[in-house]
Enzyme design. Structure first.
Site, PDB file in Angstrom:
ATOM      1  N   ASP A 263      -0.954   0.869   1.222  1.00 31.51           N
ATOM      2  CA  ASP A 263      -1.800   0.769  -0.266  1.00 31.51           C
ATOM      3  C   ASP A 263      -2.705   1.793  -0.735  1.00 31.51           C
ATOM      4  O   ASP A 263      -3.491   2.385   0.304  1.00 31.51           O
ATOM      5  CB  ASP A 263      -2.673  -0.495   0.070  1.00 31.51           C
ATOM      6  CG  ASP A 263      -3.233  -1.619  -1.070  1.00 31.51           C
ATOM      7  OD1 ASP A 263      -2.626  -1.043  -2.167  1.00 31.51           O
ATOM      8  OD2 ASP A 263      -3.695  -2.252  -0.916  1.00 31.51           O
ATOM      9  N   ASP A 264      -2.579   2.193  -2.065  1.00 30.02           N
ATOM     10  CA  ASP A 264      -3.312   3.041  -2.478  1.00 30.02           C
ATOM     11  C   ASP A 264      -3.133   4.394  -1.930  1.00 30.02           C
ATOM     12  O   ASP A 264      -4.142   5.456  -2.233  1.00 30.02           O
ATOM     13  CB  ASP A 264      -4.821   2.724  -2.386  1.00 30.02           C
ATOM     14  CG  ASP A 264      -5.287   1.836  -3.575  1.00 30.02           C
ATOM     15  OD1 ASP A 264      -4.399   0.915  -3.805  1.00 30.02           O
ATOM     16  OD2 ASP A 264      -6.350   1.552  -3.757  1.00 30.02           O
TER      17      ASP A 264
ATOM     18  N   CYS B  38      -1.830  -2.403  -8.399  1.00 29.99           N
ATOM     19  CA  CYS B  38      -1.241  -3.064  -7.258  1.00 29.99           C
ATOM     20  C   CYS B  38      -0.329  -4.248  -7.491  1.00 29.99           C
ATOM     21  O   CYS B  38       0.982  -4.254  -7.508  1.00 29.99           O
ATOM     22  CB  CYS B  38      -2.332  -3.357  -6.229  1.00 29.99           C
ATOM     23  SG  CYS B  38      -1.595  -4.592  -4.836  1.00 29.99           S
TER      24      CYS B  38
ATOM     25  N   HIS C 131       1.181  -8.792  -3.950  1.00 34.94           N
ATOM     26  CA  HIS C 131       0.006  -8.789  -4.251  1.00 34.94           C
ATOM     27  C   HIS C 131      -0.987  -8.904  -3.043  1.00 34.94           C
ATOM     28  O   HIS C 131      -1.899  -8.537  -2.709  1.00 34.94           O
ATOM     29  CB  HIS C 131      -0.413  -9.137  -5.671  1.00 34.94           C
ATOM     30  CG  HIS C 131      -1.865  -9.007  -5.766  1.00 34.94           C
ATOM     31  ND1 HIS C 131      -2.620  -7.797  -5.691  1.00 34.94           N
ATOM     32  CD2 HIS C 131      -3.066  -9.653  -6.250  1.00 34.94           C
ATOM     33  CE1 HIS C 131      -3.871  -7.909  -5.807  1.00 34.94           C
ATOM     34  NE2 HIS C 131      -3.978  -9.268  -6.042  1.00 34.94           N
TER      35      HIS C 131
ATOM     36  N   ASP D  95       2.168   1.740  -3.689  1.00 32.98           N
ATOM     37  CA  ASP D  95       2.212   1.109  -4.811  1.00 32.98           C
ATOM     38  C   ASP D  95       1.530   1.870  -6.190  1.00 32.98           C
ATOM     39  O   ASP D  95       1.873   1.465  -7.150  1.00 32.98           O
ATOM     40  CB  ASP D  95       1.559  -0.316  -4.889  1.00 32.98           C
ATOM     41  CG  ASP D  95       0.105  -0.257  -4.126  1.00 32.98           C
ATOM     42  OD1 ASP D  95      -0.445   0.869  -3.839  1.00 32.98           O
ATOM     43  OD2 ASP D  95      -0.748  -1.223  -4.032  1.00 32.98           O
ATOM     44  N   HIS D  96       1.037   3.027  -5.932  1.00 34.58           N
ATOM     45  CA  HIS D  96       0.432   3.751  -6.824  1.00 34.58           C
ATOM     46  C   HIS D  96      -0.116   5.020  -6.254  1.00 34.58           C
ATOM     47  O   HIS D  96      -0.517   5.155  -5.246  1.00 34.58           O
ATOM     48  CB  HIS D  96      -0.506   3.090  -7.846  1.00 34.58           C
ATOM     49  CG  HIS D  96      -1.343   2.359  -7.228  1.00 34.58           C
ATOM     50  ND1 HIS D  96      -2.362   2.904  -6.501  1.00 34.58           N
ATOM     51  CD2 HIS D  96      -1.317   0.886  -7.306  1.00 34.58           C
ATOM     52  CE1 HIS D  96      -3.078   1.618  -5.786  1.00 34.58           C
ATOM     53  NE2 HIS D  96      -2.647   0.575  -6.504  1.00 34.58           N
TER      54      HIS D  96
END
Length: 509
Positions: free
Chosen positions: A39-40, A79, A139, A327-328
């Site tokens: 994540d992130d 996300c 999510h 996710d980004h």
């Protein structure tokens, strides 16, 4: 004596035949899939940017095992819609999932694009796989009953101290003018808790490692979703100790960087609940935030190493495809803030690595690609038929071929009709009102100079404009993003709704 030799020879030949049959059977067996989401995570890891001498030996280890895409881009810089795009194989502009959507509401009869969709793990189950998952994959975790075995997910992004260490989570949104327009964020940084075993990700890896040492009568699909490096940037002190403050670099920043940005781009970047770069400079916290982010990366790297150790010591080591993705991206002061939430390079670019049987080892590909390609790529690597609903393209040929790839591109969408296109060394952004940004990364890698009105680039801009999605559906009713006023107004306007409070879906901000 001759009889003994004869029997020994027969035994050797029989064993040899059995080994041959075992090898043949192994070759005909579909590979397992280890699907790892972080994540992130931006591209600061050592196989890609190696920012501020980041220490990620296990990301390096995975990179040596397979192929690293150094220029992969998400389909949404947030996300929920990013993960929905990966799991459905569809663009946000096709589904209308531009914001946060409950996992169980991604597929529903009212949305024609998703009502009959087969999620990525489901496709593997339908093709004879045993599916398992733990942590943050969609999510929140995953739609109900999507996995044969689910380890669930610990709520939130803890553990949390009794009081915040640095940031209050509100920022300037405490002012009367902004009250109620912005949510409180999980953004904070500092050394907590005391040891790794108290981290939810550590427990997730324990779950995965135990299952990697099981026997299965069919191939498996195993999903692992790490919570870090998502805020709050809390990990034990030993990870901070890897990065003395005096050695920390900060990302490039220009105080007047946003002077040539269209008004709508400024609205999207209006995030007073996040620390601003100017505040971080003045307060002396900038290096501390970067230190905390690097510490979180190294912690995730450690947990990744535990996964790789478990796989390598298992019976599945030689027949498992691994994909690791984020996710980004994440901005650590670039463009004035500490957040994702943008169509600029630092928000859309994220790591993507593949490893597995028959893939090259230690290869890097710099051509732009999309996370949307994960679904079709895994199908091809697993010997499964393509899912014709997928809008992404398989990357297998690119990984296996030495051919230089020309004109590959990636599209990122943030709300209806706001898109970025990345191709070669250029980025083109077009907003819903027709205003534009254009950057030449050869001359301007930090995207400080908007060249959209420069006639020198007119031909290139027209070319990239032609790649914009032709389908741009309105917001899905169950999709929203309530922590940024632009998106609340935007959905109400394009969907013809009244401006009204929208259900808060899993605070990811």
């Amino acid at each position: 004596m001759k009889k003994i030799y004869f029997l020994a020879l027969i035994s050797i030949l029989t064993l040899s035949a059995c080994k041959t049959e075992k090898k043949a059977a192994s070759k005909s067996t579909k590979p397992n899939v280890l699907f790892i989401a972080v994540d992130d995570l931006n591209t600061w890891i050592s196989p890609i940017d190696n920012f501020s001498n980041v220490k990620t030996p296990n990301f390096d280890r995975l990179a040596k095992m397979g192929v690293t895409f150094t220029n992969a881009h998400v389909q949404a810089p947030l996300c929920g819609p990013s993960r929905a795009s990966i799991m459905t194989g569809l663009r946000p502009s096709t589904t209308g999932i531009y914001g946060m959507t409950p996992d169980n509401k991604i597929r529903r009869p009212e949305n024609p694009a998703t009502k009959d969709i087969t999620f990525l793990p489901e496709y593997f189950e339908q093709n004879g796989y045993h599916t398992m998952g733990i942590g943050k994959l969609f999510h929140i975790h995953a739609p109900d009953s999507i996995f044969n075995e689910s380890g669930g997910r610990v709520k939130g992004f803890g553990p949390y101290p009794k009081e915040r260490i640095v940031w209050d989570g509100f920022g300037t949104s405490k002012s009367k003018e902004n009250k109620g327009k912005y949510g409180r964020t999980s953004t904070d940084w500092g050394a907590f808790p005391e040891n790794d075993t108290l981290m939810p990700d550590h427990k997730s890896v324990n779950w995965v490692a135990e299952r990697l040492h099981r026997d299965y009568d069919k191939p498996f699909f195993m999903g692992l979703g790490f919570l870090r490096v998502h805020v709050p940037l809390y990990v034990p002190q030993k990870w901070f100790d890897l990065y003395p403050l005096e050695d920390i670099q900060t990302p490039p920043y220009k105080s007047d960087d946003l002077n040539d940005i269209p008004q709508i781009g400024l609205h999207i970047n209006d995030l007073p609940m996040m620390p601003s770069t100017e505040w971080a400079k003045e307060s002396g916290e900038w290096k501390k935030i970067v230190q905390a982010y690097l510490a979180c990366i190294s912690y995730v790297d450690y947990e990744l190493g535990r996964v790789l150790d478990a796989l390598e010591s298992s019976k599945h080591a030689d027949n498992t495809v691994i994909v690791l993705w984020s996710d980004h991206g994440y901005r650590l002061g670039e463009k004035g803030t500490f957040a994702k939430h943008a169509l600029w390079e630092t928000a859309t670019k994220a790591p993507l690595l593949f490893a597995g049987p028959n893939l090259p080892k230690g290869k890097k590909i710099d051509a732009p690609v999309e996370m949307l390609s994960i679904y079709p790529t895994l199908l091809e690597l697993s010997g499964l038929s393509a899912n014709n609903t997928n809008e992404g393209k398989s990357l297998v040929n690119m990984m296996e071929s030495d051919q230089i790839t020309e004109d590959t591109y990636a599209i990122t969408t943030f709300g209806m009709n706001n898109h970025a296109v990345k191709i070669n060394n250029y980025r083109y952004i077009r907003y819903e009102d027709g205003t534009e940004e254009f950057y030449d990364h050869t001359a301007d890698p930090n995207e400080w100079n908007n060249e959209a009105k420069n006639p020198k680039y007119a031909t290139q801009i027209e070319k990239m404009k032609g790649l914009l999605p032709k389908t741009n559906v309105i917001w899905d009713e169950k999709s929203s993003y309530t922590f940024q006023p632009y998106f609340v107004e935007h959905k109400a306007r394009v969907n013809g709704e009244e401006k009204k409070p929208v259900e808060v879906i899993g605070a990811d901000r």
